[in-house]
Design an enzyme around this catalytic site. Structure first.
Site, PDB file in Angstrom:
ATOM      1  N   ASP A  36     -13.381  47.174 -14.983  1.00 44.66           N
ATOM      2  CA  ASP A  36     -13.445  47.703 -16.346  1.00 44.66           C
ATOM      3  C   ASP A  36     -14.832  47.426 -16.920  1.00 44.66           C
ATOM      4  O   ASP A  36     -15.373  46.329 -16.735  1.00 44.66           O
ATOM      5  CB  ASP A  36     -12.370  47.032 -17.209  1.00 44.66           C
ATOM      6  CG  ASP A  36     -12.128  47.739 -18.518  1.00 44.66           C
ATOM      7  OD1 ASP A  36     -13.088  47.880 -19.309  1.00 44.66           O
ATOM      8  OD2 ASP A  36     -10.989  48.151 -18.764  1.00 44.66           O
ATOM      9  N   ASN A  92      -0.893  50.863 -20.747  1.00 42.91           N
ATOM     10  CA  ASN A  92      -0.862  51.285 -22.140  1.00 42.91           C
ATOM     11  C   ASN A  92      -0.454  52.750 -22.139  1.00 42.91           C
ATOM     12  O   ASN A  92      -1.004  53.539 -21.376  1.00 42.91           O
ATOM     13  CB  ASN A  92      -2.237  51.130 -22.805  1.00 42.91           C
ATOM     14  CG  ASN A  92      -2.667  49.685 -22.895  1.00 42.91           C
ATOM     15  OD1 ASN A  92      -1.863  48.799 -23.107  1.00 42.91           O
ATOM     16  ND2 ASN A  92      -3.946  49.434 -22.709  1.00 42.91           N
ATOM     17  N   GLY A  98      -3.081  51.578 -27.444  1.00 47.44           N
ATOM     18  CA  GLY A  98      -4.420  51.233 -27.002  1.00 47.44           C
ATOM     19  C   GLY A  98      -4.948  52.077 -25.861  1.00 47.44           C
ATOM     20  O   GLY A  98      -6.038  51.814 -25.357  1.00 47.44           O
ATOM     21  N   GLN A  99      -4.198  53.097 -25.433  1.00 51.33           N
ATOM     22  CA  GLN A  99      -4.695  53.953 -24.357  1.00 51.33           C
ATOM     23  C   GLN A  99      -5.818  54.822 -24.914  1.00 51.33           C
ATOM     24  O   GLN A  99      -5.636  55.527 -25.909  1.00 51.33           O
ATOM     25  CB  GLN A  99      -3.580  54.832 -23.791  1.00 51.33           C
ATOM     26  CG  GLN A  99      -4.021  55.642 -22.594  1.00 51.33           C
ATOM     27  CD  GLN A  99      -2.893  56.479 -21.987  1.00 51.33           C
ATOM     28  OE1 GLN A  99      -1.777  56.536 -22.504  1.00 51.33           O
ATOM     29  NE2 GLN A  99      -3.183  57.118 -20.866  1.00 51.33           N
ATOM     30  N   HIS A 105      -3.609  54.461 -16.058  1.00 48.85           N
ATOM     31  CA  HIS A 105      -4.329  53.387 -15.377  1.00 48.85           C
ATOM     32  C   HIS A 105      -3.600  52.072 -15.612  1.00 48.85           C
ATOM     33  O   HIS A 105      -3.058  51.821 -16.675  1.00 48.85           O
ATOM     34  CB  HIS A 105      -5.788  53.293 -15.829  1.00 48.85           C
ATOM     35  CG  HIS A 105      -6.009  53.284 -17.297  1.00 48.85           C
ATOM     36  ND1 HIS A 105      -5.852  54.414 -18.086  1.00 48.85           N
ATOM     37  CD2 HIS A 105      -6.390  52.301 -18.126  1.00 48.85           C
ATOM     38  CE1 HIS A 105      -6.125  54.103 -19.347  1.00 48.85           C
ATOM     39  NE2 HIS A 105      -6.448  52.830 -19.398  1.00 48.85           N
ATOM     40  N   LEU A 106      -3.594  51.273 -14.575  1.00 44.05           N
ATOM     41  CA  LEU A 106      -2.959  49.967 -14.593  1.00 44.05           C
ATOM     42  C   LEU A 106      -4.061  48.924 -14.724  1.00 44.05           C
ATOM     43  O   LEU A 106      -4.980  48.878 -13.907  1.00 44.05           O
ATOM     44  CB  LEU A 106      -2.176  49.759 -13.294  1.00 44.05           C
ATOM     45  CG  LEU A 106      -1.444  48.446 -13.106  1.00 44.05           C
ATOM     46  CD1 LEU A 106      -0.408  48.233 -14.207  1.00 44.05           C
ATOM     47  CD2 LEU A 106      -0.781  48.411 -11.739  1.00 44.05           C
ATOM     48  N   HIS A 107      -3.984  48.117 -15.781  1.00 41.46           N
ATOM     49  CA  HIS A 107      -4.951  47.037 -15.979  1.00 41.46           C
ATOM     50  C   HIS A 107      -4.496  45.830 -15.167  1.00 41.46           C
ATOM     51  O   HIS A 107      -3.350  45.397 -15.282  1.00 41.46           O
ATOM     52  CB  HIS A 107      -5.010  46.607 -17.454  1.00 41.46           C
ATOM     53  CG  HIS A 107      -5.548  47.642 -18.375  1.00 41.46           C
ATOM     54  ND1 HIS A 107      -6.846  47.627 -18.825  1.00 41.46           N
ATOM     55  CD2 HIS A 107      -4.958  48.711 -18.949  1.00 41.46           C
ATOM     56  CE1 HIS A 107      -7.028  48.645 -19.650  1.00 41.46           C
ATOM     57  NE2 HIS A 107      -5.897  49.329 -19.734  1.00 41.46           N
TER      58      HIS A 107
END
Length: 119
Positions: A36, A92, A98-99, A105-107
């Site tokens: 990120d 998200n 918060g997206q 996507h996977l944090h």
């Protein structure tokens, strides 16, 4: 447009295509993982499907096996990053959550104590 069609103005589709540089840490036939650019933990990696899906619900509906591929890719990255003491996985879904990029996507977050509840 099918879910697998790249979206021209999608940042993550452009990263998957190699049109936008990223610090890639893992790639498979179905997933791509990269650091990120605004990390919220010492390890903060985004794991995305190579196909475009707007959010986790759309991915689960349209390509449920890919959800498992994302989690498995995150597991492999966590192991490679030495996150033996644990890590957090976060989806998200929607702007209020918060997206900011509407390509699921996977944090993967780790490398520090992660409090609960999250902020």
């Amino acid at each position: 447009m099918s879910a697998s069609s790249p979206v021209e103005d999608c940042l993550f589709c452009r990263i998957v295509a190699g049109d936008v540089p990223a610090d890639v840490v893992h790639r498979s036939d179905t997933t791509l993982a990269f650091r990120d650019v605004n990390p919220q933990a010492p390890t903060h990696v985004l794991v995305v499907p190579q196909e475009h899906h707007v959010d986790a619900a759309a991915l689960a509906r349209d390509a449920p096996a890919t959800v498992a591929h994302l989690v498995d890719a995150a597991r492999m990255v966590a192991a490679a990053e030495g996150l033996d003491d644990g890590y957090r996985l976060v989806f998200n879904a929607g702007a209020q959550a918060g997206q900011t990029v509407f390509h699921v996507h996977l944090h993967l977050l780790g490398g520090r104590d992660l409090g609960w509840p999250p902020g």
